[in-house]
Design a protein around this motif. Sequence first.
Motif, short mmCIF file in Angstrom:
data_model
loop_
_atom_site.label_atom_id
_atom_site.label_comp_id
_atom_site.label_asym_id
_atom_site.label_seq_id
_atom_site.Cartn_x
_atom_site.Cartn_y
_atom_site.Cartn_z
N ALA A 87 0.83 -1.21 0.00
CA ALA A 87 0.00 0.00 0.00
C ALA A 87 0.86 1.26 0.00
N ILE A 88 1.91 1.29 0.82
CA ILE A 88 2.79 2.44 0.87
C ILE A 88 3.53 2.61 -0.46
N THR A 89 3.97 1.48 -1.04
CA THR A 89 4.65 1.54 -2.34
C THR A 89 3.74 2.13 -3.40
N PHE A 90 2.47 1.70 -3.39
CA PHE A 90 1.51 2.24 -4.36
C PHE A 90 1.31 3.73 -4.16
N LEU A 91 1.18 4.16 -2.93
CA LEU A 91 0.94 5.57 -2.66
C LEU A 91 2.13 6.43 -3.08
N VAL A 92 3.34 5.98 -2.72
CA VAL A 92 4.53 6.76 -3.07
C VAL A 92 4.70 6.80 -4.59
N ASN A 93 4.47 5.67 -5.25
CA ASN A 93 4.65 5.61 -6.70
C ASN A 93 3.48 6.22 -7.47
N SER A 94 2.40 6.57 -6.79
CA SER A 94 1.25 7.13 -7.49
C SER A 94 1.57 8.47 -8.15
N ARG A 95 2.67 9.10 -7.76
CA ARG A 95 3.07 10.32 -8.43
C ARG A 95 3.39 10.06 -9.90
N HIS A 96 3.68 8.83 -10.23
CA HIS A 96 3.97 8.48 -11.63
C HIS A 96 2.75 8.65 -12.52
N PHE A 97 1.54 8.60 -11.93
CA PHE A 97 0.34 8.90 -12.72
C PHE A 97 0.43 10.32 -13.28
N LEU A 98 0.80 11.26 -12.41
CA LEU A 98 0.89 12.65 -12.83
C LEU A 98 2.09 12.88 -13.74
N MET A 99 3.20 12.21 -13.45
CA MET A 99 4.38 12.35 -14.30
C MET A 99 4.11 11.83 -15.70
N GLY A 100 3.44 10.67 -15.78
CA GLY A 100 3.08 10.13 -17.09
C GLY A 100 2.11 11.01 -17.83
N PRO A 117 8.40 0.53 -22.60
CA PRO A 117 9.76 0.45 -22.03
C PRO A 117 10.28 1.79 -21.54
N ALA A 118 9.94 2.87 -22.29
CA ALA A 118 10.38 4.20 -21.87
C ALA A 118 9.78 4.58 -20.53
N LEU A 119 8.50 4.26 -20.32
CA LEU A 119 7.85 4.59 -19.06
C LEU A 119 8.36 3.71 -17.92
N PHE A 120 8.73 2.48 -18.23
CA PHE A 120 9.31 1.62 -17.19
C PHE A 120 10.60 2.23 -16.66
N LEU A 121 11.38 2.85 -17.54
CA LEU A 121 12.65 3.45 -17.14
C LEU A 121 12.48 4.82 -16.50
N MET A 122 11.25 5.33 -16.45
CA MET A 122 11.03 6.68 -15.95
C MET A 122 11.22 6.74 -14.43
N CYS A 123 12.05 7.65 -14.00
CA CYS A 123 12.18 7.98 -12.59
C CYS A 123 12.07 9.50 -12.49
N ASP A 124 12.11 10.03 -11.28
CA ASP A 124 11.95 11.47 -11.11
C ASP A 124 12.98 12.26 -11.91
N GLU A 125 14.23 11.78 -11.87
CA GLU A 125 15.31 12.52 -12.51
C GLU A 125 15.20 12.48 -14.04
N SER A 126 15.01 11.28 -14.61
CA SER A 126 14.93 11.18 -16.07
C SER A 126 13.66 11.84 -16.59
N TRP A 127 12.58 11.78 -15.82
CA TRP A 127 11.35 12.47 -16.21
C TRP A 127 11.58 13.98 -16.28
#
Length: 247
Positions: A87-100, A117-127
Amino acid sequence: MSVSEIALAEGQSADGRGGEFRRGLAASTPVLLGIIPYALVLGAQAAQKGLSVAEVPLMTGLNFAGGSEFAAIQLWTSPPHILLIAAITFLVNSRHFLMGAALAPFINHLPKRQVFPALFLMCDESWAVGLADARRRADVGMRPAFSLAFYLGAALPFYLAWVAFTTCGAALGPVLGDVETYGFALAFPAVFLVLLRGMWTGFAAARPWLGSLAVATLTYLVVPGAWYVAAGALSGLVAAWFLAGER
């Protein structure tokens, strides 16, 4: 159009995929160097929680989201509370919805076999690096604005470095002891301050971030446990949702 914008347009239009990849690598290298210390910290903390040198790269390579990995390791017990960690992992990673969603207008011309594949490699810095470059290209009239080769030049080294140095941290952690005493943990907020400065467009656009920070800090001070992670993530998402139409 400024001289730098003209140079950007002319140089990139004449360059091939290899040049774009190298340009992405060059643009991301300063931040890439900054992630190495806290990759070592995460690997060392994971080893201290009982994860093996083989298990750490599996975690960081399959999840590839530093914030949620730090949260999961902090919550790790034996046996682990799987539902809480998920649950915590989902909440923290939910920012990827907005980044995507922010990237979507720039990548909607690409086929799904390249997008996923490009979105799989997406992190805060590369985004942040990829989005900033796409906006610069759009400002000078380049089409398509999003350079996949540039993005991969920024994102792929982040992925490889993250997996490699978290593994090194797991291997070296027992030897080094508490790596936080070396000040490595300061690299995490330092990198994000650099990204924030690079993307700063004014106070109005930063309100969701600031609201998330305030709620997470208050929750950390008054509520025991890791609820500050969930509170900060949810408050940031809610603020971004309600403020999305404002400029």
